[in-house]
Design a protein around this motif. Structure first.
Motif, PDB file in Angstrom:
ATOM      1  N   MET A   1      -4.509 -31.151  14.810  1.00 13.37           N
ATOM      2  CA  MET A   1      -3.170 -31.490  14.806  1.00 13.37           C
ATOM      3  C   MET A   1      -2.204 -30.694  14.349  1.00 13.37           C
ATOM      4  SD  MET A   1      -3.514 -34.508  16.723  1.00 13.37           S
ATOM      5  CE  MET A   1      -2.664 -36.013  15.992  1.00 13.37           C
ATOM      6  N   ILE A   2      -0.928 -30.445  14.747  1.00 14.74           N
ATOM      7  CA  ILE A   2       0.135 -29.805  14.115  1.00 14.74           C
ATOM      8  C   ILE A   2       1.376 -30.900  13.941  1.00 14.74           C
ATOM      9  CG2 ILE A   2       1.862 -28.095  14.419  1.00 14.74           C
ATOM     10  CD1 ILE A   2      -1.111 -27.144  13.809  1.00 14.74           C
ATOM     11  N   GLU A   3       2.072 -30.901  12.709  1.00 12.83           N
ATOM     12  CA  GLU A   3       3.191 -31.458  12.288  1.00 12.83           C
ATOM     13  C   GLU A   3       4.246 -30.429  12.398  1.00 12.83           C
ATOM     14  OE1 GLU A   3       4.016 -34.647  12.279  1.00 12.83           O
ATOM     15  OE2 GLU A   3       1.804 -35.294  12.737  1.00 12.83           O
ATOM     16  N   HIS A   4       5.123 -30.466  13.395  1.00 10.68           N
ATOM     17  CA  HIS A   4       6.350 -29.534  13.462  1.00 10.68           C
ATOM     18  C   HIS A   4       7.703 -30.371  12.403  1.00 10.68           C
ATOM     19  CE1 HIS A   4       9.333 -26.811  14.611  1.00 10.68           C
ATOM     20  NE2 HIS A   4       9.860 -27.929  15.299  1.00 10.68           N
ATOM     21  N   VAL A   5       7.834 -29.984  11.430  1.00  9.46           N
ATOM     22  CA  VAL A   5       8.708 -30.889  10.603  1.00  9.46           C
ATOM     23  C   VAL A   5      10.101 -29.902  10.678  1.00  9.46           C
ATOM     24  CG1 VAL A   5       9.210 -32.096   8.548  1.00  9.46           C
ATOM     25  CG2 VAL A   5       6.969 -31.930   9.483  1.00  9.46           C
ATOM     26  N   VAL A   6      11.070 -30.601  10.700  1.00  9.16           N
ATOM     27  CA  VAL A   6      12.678 -29.962  10.716  1.00  9.16           C
ATOM     28  C   VAL A   6      13.378 -30.662   9.847  1.00  9.16           C
ATOM     29  CG1 VAL A   6      14.407 -28.786  11.976  1.00  9.16           C
ATOM     30  CG2 VAL A   6      12.150 -29.192  12.818  1.00  9.16           C
ATOM     31  N   LEU A   7      14.104 -30.093   8.814  1.00  2.76           N
ATOM     32  CA  LEU A   7      15.212 -30.623   7.910  1.00  2.76           C
ATOM     33  C   LEU A   7      16.450 -30.209   8.510  1.00  2.76           C
ATOM     34  CD1 LEU A   7      13.329 -30.555   4.448  1.00  2.76           C
ATOM     35  CD2 LEU A   7      13.132 -32.382   6.113  1.00  2.76           C
ATOM     36  N   PHE A   8      17.344 -31.077   8.500  1.00  5.32           N
ATOM     37  CA  PHE A   8      18.717 -30.675   9.129  1.00  5.32           C
ATOM     38  C   PHE A   8      19.915 -30.991   8.023  1.00  5.32           C
ATOM     39  CE2 PHE A   8      16.381 -31.404  12.776  1.00  5.32           C
ATOM     40  CZ  PHE A   8      16.745 -30.161  13.533  1.00  5.32           C
ATOM     41  N   GLN A   9      20.740 -30.165   7.852  1.00  2.35           N
ATOM     42  CA  GLN A   9      21.905 -30.403   7.133  1.00  2.35           C
ATOM     43  C   GLN A   9      23.077 -30.617   7.977  1.00  2.35           C
ATOM     44  OE1 GLN A   9      23.423 -26.965   4.835  1.00  2.35           O
ATOM     45  NE2 GLN A   9      25.348 -28.174   4.155  1.00  2.35           N
ATOM     46  N   LEU A  10      23.683 -31.954   8.009  1.00  8.38           N
ATOM     47  CA  LEU A  10      24.551 -32.430   8.763  1.00  8.38           C
ATOM     48  C   LEU A  10      25.844 -31.857   8.685  1.00  8.38           C
ATOM     49  CD1 LEU A  10      23.514 -36.232   8.286  1.00  8.38           C
ATOM     50  CD2 LEU A  10      23.047 -35.050   9.986  1.00  8.38           C
ATOM     51  N   ALA A  11      26.463 -31.772   9.767  1.00  8.96           N
ATOM     52  CA  ALA A  11      27.733 -31.342   9.923  1.00  8.96           C
ATOM     53  C   ALA A  11      28.815 -32.167   9.145  1.00  8.96           C
ATOM     54  CB  ALA A  11      28.163 -30.843  11.121  1.00  8.96           C
ATOM     55  N   PRO A  12      29.860 -31.530   8.626  1.00  7.20           N
ATOM     56  CA  PRO A  12      30.964 -32.543   7.949  1.00  7.20           C
ATOM     57  C   PRO A  12      31.405 -33.542   9.029  1.00  7.20           C
ATOM     58  CG  PRO A  12      31.519 -30.191   7.360  1.00  7.20           C
ATOM     59  CD  PRO A  12      30.186 -30.173   8.519  1.00  7.20           C
ATOM     60  N   GLY A  13      31.495 -34.783   8.692  1.00  6.32           N
ATOM     61  CA  GLY A  13      32.068 -35.901   9.563  1.00  6.32           C
ATOM     62  C   GLY A  13      30.801 -36.703  10.116  1.00  6.32           C
ATOM     63  N   VAL A  14      29.567 -36.208  10.294  1.00  4.85           N
ATOM     64  CA  VAL A  14      28.598 -37.119  10.700  1.00  4.85           C
ATOM     65  C   VAL A  14      28.220 -38.158  10.069  1.00  4.85           C
ATOM     66  CG1 VAL A  14      26.284 -37.005  11.530  1.00  4.85           C
ATOM     67  CG2 VAL A  14      27.686 -35.100  12.065  1.00  4.85           C
ATOM     68  N   ASP A  15      28.783 -39.387  10.415  1.00  3.91           N
ATOM     69  CA  ASP A  15      28.474 -40.620   9.625  1.00  3.91           C
ATOM     70  C   ASP A  15      27.057 -41.150  10.058  1.00  3.91           C
ATOM     71  OD1 ASP A  15      28.871 -41.751  12.286  1.00  3.91           O
ATOM     72  OD2 ASP A  15      31.000 -42.519  11.694  1.00  3.91           O
ATOM     73  N   ASP A  16      27.030 -42.589   9.357  1.00  3.80           N
ATOM     74  CA  ASP A  16      25.758 -43.328   9.541  1.00  3.80           C
ATOM     75  C   ASP A  16      25.508 -43.646  11.308  1.00  3.80           C
ATOM     76  OD1 ASP A  16      24.892 -43.144   7.084  1.00  3.80           O
ATOM     77  OD2 ASP A  16      25.671 -45.129   6.720  1.00  3.80           O
ATOM     78  N   GLU A  17      26.757 -43.971  11.881  1.00  2.00           N
ATOM     79  CA  GLU A  17      26.603 -44.350  13.419  1.00  2.00           C
ATOM     80  C   GLU A  17      26.280 -43.200  14.035  1.00  2.00           C
ATOM     81  OE1 GLU A  17      29.689 -45.833  16.738  1.00  2.00           O
ATOM     82  OE2 GLU A  17      30.143 -46.509  14.756  1.00  2.00           O
ATOM     83  N   ARG A  18      26.798 -42.035  13.752  1.00  2.00           N
ATOM     84  CA  ARG A  18      26.082 -40.635  14.570  1.00  2.00           C
ATOM     85  C   ARG A  18      24.847 -40.573  14.157  1.00  2.00           C
ATOM     86  NH1 ARG A  18      27.930 -38.546  19.025  1.00  2.00           N
ATOM     87  NH2 ARG A  18      27.535 -36.291  19.195  1.00  2.00           N
ATOM     88  N   GLN A  19      24.279 -40.758  12.809  1.00  2.00           N
ATOM     89  CA  GLN A  19      22.937 -40.421  12.796  1.00  2.00           C
ATOM     90  C   GLN A  19      21.997 -41.354  13.509  1.00  2.00           C
ATOM     91  OE1 GLN A  19      22.089 -39.271   8.567  1.00  2.00           O
ATOM     92  NE2 GLN A  19      24.231 -39.651   8.123  1.00  2.00           N
ATOM     93  N   ASP A  20      22.322 -42.560  13.579  1.00  2.00           N
ATOM     94  CA  ASP A  20      21.529 -43.495  14.218  1.00  2.00           C
ATOM     95  C   ASP A  20      21.599 -43.357  15.623  1.00  2.00           C
ATOM     96  OD1 ASP A  20      21.376 -45.215  11.908  1.00  2.00           O
ATOM     97  OD2 ASP A  20      22.890 -46.482  12.661  1.00  2.00           O
ATOM     98  N   TRP A  21      22.565 -42.717  16.319  1.00  2.00           N
ATOM     99  CA  TRP A  21      22.691 -42.110  17.612  1.00  2.00           C
ATOM    100  C   TRP A  21      21.733 -40.939  17.788  1.00  2.00           C
ATOM    101  CZ3 TRP A  21      24.087 -37.268  19.399  1.00  2.00           C
ATOM    102  CH2 TRP A  21      23.879 -37.240  20.730  1.00  2.00           C
ATOM    103  N   MET A  22      21.767 -40.045  16.842  1.00  2.00           N
ATOM    104  CA  MET A  22      20.780 -38.938  16.831  1.00  2.00           C
ATOM    105  C   MET A  22      19.293 -39.364  16.668  1.00  2.00           C
ATOM    106  SD  MET A  22      22.804 -36.560  14.010  1.00  2.00           S
ATOM    107  CE  MET A  22      21.721 -35.150  13.984  1.00  2.00           C
ATOM    108  N   MET A  23      18.877 -40.274  16.113  1.00  2.00           N
ATOM    109  CA  MET A  23      17.553 -40.831  15.937  1.00  2.00           C
ATOM    110  C   MET A  23      17.265 -41.376  17.339  1.00  2.00           C
ATOM    111  SD  MET A  23      17.154 -42.580  11.999  1.00  2.00           S
ATOM    112  CE  MET A  23      18.216 -43.809  12.146  1.00  2.00           C
TER     113      MET A  23
END
Length: 105
Positions: A1-23
């Motif tokens: 099994m492979i776990e492809h893991v990516v961490l992202f630095q958010l752009a300025p102005g990306v708020d909680d609501e936008r992160q919820d949409w991203m999820m």
């Protein structure tokens, strides 16, 4: 099994609501790719951390990485969800069960 893991630095102005949409978009879109066995994603609870968002995709084997990365759904996801909302990323692929049958893991 492979776990492809990516961490992202958010752009300025990306708020909680936008992160919820991203999820939501991450799960909805990436689970439609046949090579993908599972998807996890989330937002960092530490405001001061550089990496504000992560995703982890489970694949059966390293040989399935191109089928995931090159899939049109993944390409569109990157263009519409990831690029407009992030400024940097850190990615790694981890083998979690070498030699194990993924059906019994």
């Amino acid at each position: 099994m492979i776990e492809h893991v990516v961490l992202f630095q958010l752009a300025p102005g990306v708020d909680d609501e936008r992160q919820d949409w991203m999820m939501r978009e991450t799960r909805l879109r990436l689970l439609k790719i046949p090579a993908v066995l599972a998807v996890r994603c989330g937002k960092n609870i530490a405001d001061s951390d550089r990496w504000g968002f992560f995703l982890a995709v489970t694949l059966e084997a390293p040989s399935r990485l191109p089928a995931y990365a090159d899939h049109p759904i993944h390409q569109k996801f990157v263009e519409e969800v990831i690029r407009p909302n992030t400024v940097d990323r850190l990615a790694a692929d981890f083998e979690t069960l070498p030699g194990e049958d993924p059906l019994f893991s």
